[in-house]
Design an enzyme around this catalytic site. Sequence first.
Site, PDB file in Angstrom:
ATOM      1  N   VAL A  70      -8.906  -3.772  -0.182  1.00 21.87           N
ATOM      2  CA  VAL A  70      -9.467  -5.109  -0.399  1.00 21.87           C
ATOM      3  C   VAL A  70     -10.384  -5.524   0.737  1.00 21.87           C
ATOM      4  CG1 VAL A  70      -8.854  -7.558  -0.615  1.00 21.87           C
ATOM      5  CG2 VAL A  70      -7.544  -5.837  -1.848  1.00 21.87           C
ATOM      6  N   THR A  71      -9.964  -5.254   1.977  1.00 19.65           N
ATOM      7  CA  THR A  71     -10.727  -5.790   3.110  1.00 19.65           C
ATOM      8  C   THR A  71     -11.432  -4.706   3.931  1.00 19.65           C
ATOM      9  OG1 THR A  71      -8.750  -5.649   4.471  1.00 19.65           O
ATOM     10  CG2 THR A  71      -9.161  -7.754   3.381  1.00 19.65           C
TER      11      THR A  71
ATOM     12  N   ASP B 247       2.633  14.589   1.579  1.00 15.83           N
ATOM     13  CA  ASP B 247       1.618  15.558   2.006  1.00 15.83           C
ATOM     14  C   ASP B 247       0.936  15.163   3.314  1.00 15.83           C
ATOM     15  OD1 ASP B 247       0.692  13.542  -0.062  1.00 15.83           O
ATOM     16  OD2 ASP B 247      -1.243  14.139   0.791  1.00 15.83           O
TER      17      ASP B 247
ATOM     18  N   THR C   8       2.843 -12.633   2.892  1.00 18.33           N
ATOM     19  CA  THR C   8       1.990 -13.261   1.894  1.00 18.33           C
ATOM     20  C   THR C   8       2.712 -14.515   1.390  1.00 18.33           C
ATOM     21  OG1 THR C   8       0.600 -12.840  -0.032  1.00 18.33           O
ATOM     22  CG2 THR C   8       2.850 -11.913  -0.107  1.00 18.33           C
TER      23      THR C   8
ATOM     24  N   LYS D  20       1.871   1.973  -5.176  1.00 18.21           N
ATOM     25  CA  LYS D  20       2.400   1.367  -6.411  1.00 18.21           C
ATOM     26  C   LYS D  20       1.476   1.630  -7.594  1.00 18.21           C
ATOM     27  CE  LYS D  20       2.375  -2.612  -4.281  1.00 18.21           C
ATOM     28  NZ  LYS D  20       2.097  -2.191  -2.907  1.00 18.21           N
TER      29      LYS D  20
ATOM     30  N   GLN E 152       1.952  -6.175  -3.152  1.00 19.38           N
ATOM     31  CA  GLN E 152       2.408  -6.273  -1.756  1.00 19.38           C
ATOM     32  C   GLN E 152       3.708  -5.476  -1.561  1.00 19.38           C
ATOM     33  OE1 GLN E 152       1.361  -9.662  -3.284  1.00 19.38           O
ATOM     34  NE2 GLN E 152      -0.554  -8.698  -2.774  1.00 19.38           N
TER      35      GLN E 152
ATOM     36  N   ASP F 221       0.808  -1.228   0.000  1.00 22.10           N
ATOM     37  CA  ASP F 221       0.000   0.000   0.000  1.00 22.10           C
ATOM     38  C   ASP F 221       0.837   1.273   0.000  1.00 22.10           C
ATOM     39  OD1 ASP F 221      -2.271  -1.635   0.103  1.00 22.10           O
ATOM     40  OD2 ASP F 221      -2.212  -1.691   2.290  1.00 22.10           O
TER      41      ASP F 221
ATOM     42  N   SER G 209       5.471  11.862  -4.760  1.00 23.49           N
ATOM     43  CA  SER G 209       4.027  11.933  -4.972  1.00 23.49           C
ATOM     44  C   SER G 209       3.425  12.764  -3.848  1.00 23.49           C
ATOM     45  CB  SER G 209       3.456  10.519  -4.966  1.00 23.49           C
ATOM     46  OG  SER G 209       2.062  10.562  -4.867  1.00 23.49           O
ATOM     47  N   THR G 210       2.552  13.689  -4.221  1.00 25.37           N
ATOM     48  CA  THR G 210       2.037  14.619  -3.215  1.00 25.37           C
ATOM     49  C   THR G 210       0.505  14.623  -3.088  1.00 25.37           C
ATOM     50  OG1 THR G 210       2.093  16.383  -4.862  1.00 25.37           O
ATOM     51  CG2 THR G 210       4.036  16.162  -3.444  1.00 25.37           C
TER      52      THR G 210
ATOM     53  N   ALA H  54      -4.039  -7.925  -3.732  1.00 27.80           N
ATOM     54  CA  ALA H  54      -3.549  -6.557  -3.952  1.00 27.80           C
ATOM     55  C   ALA H  54      -4.739  -5.607  -4.122  1.00 27.80           C
ATOM     56  CB  ALA H  54      -2.684  -6.518  -5.212  1.00 27.80           C
ATOM     57  N   GLY H  55      -4.516  -4.357  -3.757  1.00 21.89           N
ATOM     58  CA  GLY H  55      -5.526  -3.328  -4.001  1.00 21.89           C
ATOM     59  C   GLY H  55      -4.783  -2.079  -4.425  1.00 21.89           C
ATOM     60  N   HIS H  56      -4.866  -1.746  -5.703  1.00 18.80           N
ATOM     61  CA  HIS H  56      -4.112  -0.613  -6.239  1.00 18.80           C
ATOM     62  C   HIS H  56      -5.107   0.463  -6.676  1.00 18.80           C
ATOM     63  CE1 HIS H  56      -0.587  -3.572  -7.234  1.00 18.80           C
ATOM     64  NE2 HIS H  56      -0.851  -3.478  -5.949  1.00 18.80           N
TER      65      HIS H  56
HETATM   66  P1  GDP Z   1      -0.700   0.253  -3.573  1.00 21.61           P
HETATM   67  O1  GDP Z   1      -1.297  -1.011  -3.057  1.00 21.61           O
HETATM   68  O2  GDP Z   1       0.770   0.325  -3.323  1.00 21.61           O
HETATM   69  O3  GDP Z   1      -1.056   0.527  -5.001  1.00 21.61           O
HETATM   70  O4  GDP Z   1      -1.319   1.421  -2.715  1.00 21.61           O
HETATM   71  P2  GDP Z   1      -2.891   1.615  -2.390  1.00 21.61           P
HETATM   72  O5  GDP Z   1      -3.547   2.120  -3.612  1.00 21.61           O
HETATM   73  O6  GDP Z   1      -3.439   0.398  -1.735  1.00 21.61           O
HETATM   74  O7  GDP Z   1      -2.802   2.690  -1.246  1.00 21.61           O
HETATM   75  C1  GDP Z   1      -2.258   3.951  -1.453  1.00 21.61           C
HETATM   76  C2  GDP Z   1      -3.349   4.992  -1.183  1.00 21.61           C
HETATM   77  O8  GDP Z   1      -2.755   6.265  -1.088  1.00 21.61           O
HETATM   78  C3  GDP Z   1      -4.367   5.087  -2.310  1.00 21.61           C
HETATM   79  O9  GDP Z   1      -5.607   5.443  -1.771  1.00 21.61           O
HETATM   80  C4  GDP Z   1      -3.819   6.202  -3.182  1.00 21.61           C
HETATM   81  O10 GDP Z   1      -4.845   6.892  -3.888  1.00 21.61           O
HETATM   82  C5  GDP Z   1      -3.220   7.110  -2.133  1.00 21.61           C
HETATM   83  N1  GDP Z   1      -2.038   7.869  -2.558  1.00 21.61           N
HETATM   84  C6  GDP Z   1      -1.064   7.515  -3.437  1.00 21.61           C
HETATM   85  N2  GDP Z   1      -0.100   8.466  -3.475  1.00 21.61           N
HETATM   86  C7  GDP Z   1      -0.481   9.433  -2.606  1.00 21.61           C
HETATM   87  C8  GDP Z   1       0.109  10.665  -2.172  1.00 21.61           C
HETATM   88  O11 GDP Z   1       1.183  11.045  -2.598  1.00 21.61           O
HETATM   89  N3  GDP Z   1      -0.594  11.380  -1.250  1.00 21.61           N
HETATM   90  C9  GDP Z   1      -1.778  10.973  -0.729  1.00 21.61           C
HETATM   91  N4  GDP Z   1      -2.370  11.742   0.184  1.00 21.61           N
HETATM   92  N5  GDP Z   1      -2.358   9.821  -1.111  1.00 21.61           N
HETATM   93  C10 GDP Z   1      -1.706   9.052  -2.026  1.00 21.61           C
HETATM   94  P1  IMO Z   2      -0.906  -4.212  -2.228  1.00 20.65           P
HETATM   95  O1  IMO Z   2      -0.468  -4.750  -3.555  1.00 20.65           O
HETATM   96  C1  IMO Z   2      -0.909  -4.644   2.095  1.00 20.65           C
HETATM   97  C2  IMO Z   2      -1.120  -8.717   3.677  1.00 20.65           C
HETATM   98  C3  IMO Z   2      -2.393  -9.137   4.396  1.00 20.65           C
HETATM   99  C4  IMO Z   2      -1.816 -10.104   5.401  1.00 20.65           C
HETATM  100  C5  IMO Z   2      -0.706 -10.789   4.638  1.00 20.65           C
HETATM  101  C6  IMO Z   2      -1.103 -12.147   4.039  1.00 20.65           C
HETATM  102  O2  IMO Z   2      -2.194  -3.496  -2.265  1.00 20.65           O
HETATM  103  O3  IMO Z   2       0.186  -3.447  -1.568  1.00 20.65           O
HETATM  104  P2  IMO Z   2      -2.631 -12.851   1.982  1.00 20.65           P
HETATM  105  O4  IMO Z   2      -4.080 -12.636   1.705  1.00 20.65           O
HETATM  106  O5  IMO Z   2      -1.729 -12.313   0.931  1.00 20.65           O
HETATM  107  O6  IMO Z   2      -2.306 -14.271   2.307  1.00 20.65           O
HETATM  108  O7  IMO Z   2      -2.338 -12.016   3.327  1.00 20.65           O
HETATM  109  O8  IMO Z   2      -0.357  -9.916   3.577  1.00 20.65           O
HETATM  110  N1  IMO Z   2      -1.318  -8.196   2.300  1.00 20.65           N
HETATM  111  C7  IMO Z   2      -1.210  -6.910   1.979  1.00 20.65           C
HETATM  112  N2  IMO Z   2      -0.982  -5.819   2.747  1.00 20.65           N
HETATM  113  N3  IMO Z   2      -1.011  -4.518   0.754  1.00 20.65           N
HETATM  114  C8  IMO Z   2      -1.219  -5.603  -0.029  1.00 20.65           C
HETATM  115  O9  IMO Z   2      -1.203  -5.539  -1.371  1.00 20.65           O
HETATM  116  C9  IMO Z   2      -1.362  -6.860   0.576  1.00 20.65           C
HETATM  117  N4  IMO Z   2      -1.595  -8.107   0.121  1.00 20.65           N
HETATM  118  C10 IMO Z   2      -1.551  -8.922   1.178  1.00 20.65           C
HETATM  119  O10 IMO Z   2      -3.024  -8.044   5.000  1.00 20.65           O
HETATM  120  O11 IMO Z   2      -1.209  -9.381   6.455  1.00 20.65           O
HETATM  121 MG    MG Z   3      -2.846  -1.626  -1.841  1.00 23.50          MG
END
Ligand code: GDP
Ligand code: IMO
Ligand code: MG
Length: 468
Positions: A338-339, A371, A277, A56, A262, A53, A451-452, A79-81
Amino acid sequence: MLYKPTRVRRRLRGQSIPSPTAECLSKGGWILAAGGKAYEMANVTVIGAQWGDEGKGKLVDWLSNRADVVVRFQGGHNAGHTLVVGDQTYKLSLLPSGVVQGKLSIIGNGVVVDPWHLLSEIETLRGQGVAISPDLLVLADNACLILPIHRDLDQAREAAASNKIGTTGRGIGPAYEDKVGRRAVRVADLEDPEALAAKLDRLNAHHAPLRSGLGLPAMDVAALLAELQAMAPKILPYARPAWLLLDEVVKAGRRVLFEGAQGALLDVDHGTYPYVTSSNTVAGQAAAGSGLGPRGPGYVLGIVKAYTTRVGEGPFPTELHDEVGKHLGEVGREVGTVTGRSRRCGWFDAALVRQSVALNGISGIALTKLDVLDGLPQLRICTGYRLNGAEIGHMPAGLSAQSRLEPIYEEMEGWSETTQGARTWKTLPGNAVKYVRRIEELIGAPVALLSTSPQRDDTILMRDPFQS
Ligand code: GDP
Ligand code: IMO
Ligand code: MG
């Protein structure tokens, strides 16, 4: 002799493309490499450098503009992007983030694929106006499937465990277990009903005692076979030998962007085991999980959040249970995509990211969410740990040692100005610049991007990873 891509381009412009993928690639200006000639790769691999998170998805979307192909190489729909473009928010779990920019997107062999989820994600994205067709999306025919029995097992084990991992409950771990156990159903099995039926029988023999031990009903093999056969015509049009396509793409001098899921500290070998994971999340996996050779990953861009978060259980030395932790969670909107679980928040851990720089061979980082620190009067950075009275600079492998680490902090002054939405380095407050520079020093890697905000364009480019 090595040919630089520009020279290959000049030499080969106008040649025909003997490939089934020519049509979609030629939209971006396909260039064919001469058979057997060496070529220089200008690829970029994006990986999470902490516990996931880090942002990415946002960075992959931003970089997609400069790439020809985007490839997922591990993980699954755990994953949750999140990508934010104007007033549209896209949430991707299984699809490579390149789909949003209309780039050829590949789900590699290292990914575990829930085919029901894949189809529903495609529909959701189409509903948001994103074009997805077999011309633009390729699913490795040797990728393993996540079946409902994997989700059942994941959830039942978590419910029964006294020491929960805190998984996403999506069947990731059990699916990888069946993969390495050589029992898994692979995408290619969908076109062979006999092989599929035999695989399901084999799976049933393995899963039956596990299911009964957890109080789950017996697997309905016939129903699952029928469901998979009914779904096969929707999945198979995307299925191809992805390794072969990538080989052609790279020989053509095209740019590949690998999208990790991850983060390094969730890696099954290098992370805080067993709170990890079930895949290798480090950059080296981009080669094995896509079928491209070890030179494939190219420039490794570590995505690093300006503080630390973690979702699920496991050690977290700099975790904050105070008002600052609450502030980071609220301002950073740290809720899992995701959760829906709240992410645990803490100070930036430079020791952890330094470890990640080594494990991934990180060339440079993208520092995100700067930020979120706006307005905090004092900031802390963890530079190492104290363990049993001694100082150490890395996360030890043992779980008990990991949970006993005491962070060593250095303090920095915060900034009262806003960095939110900043698009140039010049406009950043002096103390924010000092914070970024100190992070570079402590982790031993330069900042390539900043990233801001969640918005695609609120991004500062310092060094282009594709040109480095
Ligand atoms: P990922 O799993 O690595 O793709 O990250 P996620 O999308 O799960 O979580 C990152 C969260 O931060 C998302 O809600 C993005 O929209 C947000 N985000 C990404 N870059 C920035 C940033 O520079 N500033 C802020 N405030 N939010 C950001
Ligand atoms: P992105 O790509 C953050 C964590 C789960 C748990 C552990 C094992 O969005 O960064 P799993 O279901 O993979 O067997 O869970 O890994 N986890 C993540 N935490 N970002 C993720 O993906 C994750 N994918 C799995 O919360 O602790
Ligand atoms: Mg994520």
